[in-house]
Design a protein around this motif. Structure first.
Motif, short mmCIF file in Angstrom:
data_model
loop_
_atom_site.label_atom_id
_atom_site.label_comp_id
_atom_site.label_asym_id
_atom_site.label_seq_id
_atom_site.Cartn_x
_atom_site.Cartn_y
_atom_site.Cartn_z
N GLY A 163 21.20 19.61 8.93
CA GLY A 163 19.86 19.97 8.43
C GLY A 163 18.89 18.85 8.72
O GLY A 163 19.23 17.67 8.59
N ALA A 203 22.90 19.98 4.21
CA ALA A 203 21.63 20.37 3.58
C ALA A 203 21.00 21.46 4.44
O ALA A 203 20.08 21.22 5.22
CB ALA A 203 20.70 19.17 3.46
N VAL A 204 21.54 22.65 4.32
CA VAL A 204 21.19 23.74 5.22
C VAL A 204 20.53 24.91 4.48
O VAL A 204 19.56 25.50 4.94
CB VAL A 204 22.46 24.26 5.95
N GLY A 251 22.75 18.05 -7.44
CA GLY A 251 21.66 18.59 -8.27
C GLY A 251 21.24 17.68 -9.41
O GLY A 251 20.07 17.27 -9.49
#
Ligand code: NAD
Length: 297
Positions: free
Chosen positions: A166, A209-210, A268
């Motif tokens: 990403g 991170a896609v 997160g």
């Protein structure tokens, strides 16, 4: 499953504790309370949840939280005027404009109107440039959280092969800069990368991170590699309802990896913890105070 789980929830609690300690010290020794202003334009439900959570955790860390909720049809001039006021406000040390903005607003212009020293998201072009040239900057929260977890698990990252999947401005690119800063050999991959599985198989560290649910299977992972899963995707459960999954197929990757972050409970929680860390860091820099240790790149 053989991988060690990197517990982002517990790590984030530790970071929040460090932030709260530093906030207490600043208040006692300098009479200053760090303040974070969050600006939300419109009523996107996910953004509302994030903003509420950010405000709550800011207050829990002993800082002041200022929430500015604007109508979805707010004009660009009005938004820029609010940011100019926050830039000038001595009680505000961090400014975050919740993204995405409604389509009629120019996101780049808005972000670049934030005073760089108060840009706790690290998206201002000055901070992007400072990070890219290895200078002190405000660092984007999500990649900062990933870096903290990697440093904690490995100690030194020097010489490791890192593959970032990403190339977004929010995660992929700053993540690559941070890994480079820690002397990794970094490959940035994206939707046009040829033979992505072969590239990922060479990685000691994989950061996904896609935004594609469970895209990375275990047979792309080199045995013993560390897998950091940034993805947050909501998928339907066969029995009804939904659940959150990352960008990696957790079960098969955990069989091969040396360490892995779960979703939820990995990257997160670290993102908001790093926002709090950035706010206290910004406050210290603005007032020329000693910065908290280990809470920035
Ligand atoms: P984005 O959509 O801006 O970027 C996605 C990137 O993935 C692009 O660069 C694209 O080239 C690449 N990509 C798309 N398809 C691909 C493929 N088949 N193979 C390889 N690369 C491909 O997304 P983003 O903002 O970087 O977010 C990525 C994910 O991380 C999302 O799931 C998002 O929800 C999550 N996210 C989580 C946090 C957090 O706090 N944990 C923060 C930000 C983003």
């Amino acid at each position: 499953m053989s991988a060690q789980i990197i517990d982002g929830k517990a790590f984030a609690a530790k970071v929040r504790g460090q932030v709260a300690e530093h906030v207490t010290r600043i208040k006692e020794e300098n009479g200053i309370t760090p303040g974070l202003a969050v600006v939300l334009v419109g009523e996107d439900p996910a953004s509302q949840v994030y903003v509420r959570s950010k405000g709550k955790q800011t207050v829990e860390a002993g800082m002041n939280s200022y929430e500015h909720k604007l109508d979805a049809d707010t004009s660009q001039d009005d938004l820029l005027k609010l940011i100019a006021d926050l830039n000038a406000d001595k009680d505000v040390h961090g400014i975050l404009v919740q993204l995405p903005l409604p389509k009629h607003l120019n996101e780049d212009l808005v972000i670049n109107s934030i005073a760089p020293e108060k840009d706790v998201d690290g998206f201002h072009i000055s901070n992007v440039g400072l990070l890219g040239t290895g200078q002190k900057s405000m660092v984007p929260c999500t990649p900062l959280g990933c870096l903290m977890m990697l440093r904690d698990y490995h100690g030194s990252l020097s010489g490791m092969n890192a593959v970032v999947i990403g190339r977004s401005n929010i995660v992929g690119k700053p993540m690559a800069q941070l890994l480079l800063g820690d002397s990794c050999t970094v490959t940035i991959t994206h939707s046009r990368t040829k033979d992505l599985p072969a590239v990922v198989r060479g990685a000691d560290i994989v950061v996904a991170a896609v935004g594609r649910p469970e895209m990375v299977p275990g047979d792309w992972i080199k045995p013993g590699a560390t897998v950091i899963d940034v993805g947050i995707n909501r998928i339907d459960k066969p029995e009804g309802g939904t659940r959150l999954v990352g960008d990696v197929d957790y079960a098969s990757c955990a069989d091969v990896a040396g360490a892995i972050t779960p979703v939820p409970g990995g990257v997160g929680p670290m993102t908001i913890a790093c926002l709090l860390a950035n706010t206290v860091t910004a406050c210290c820099r603005i007032h020329g105070l000693v910065e908290p240790e280990g809470l920035t790149a």
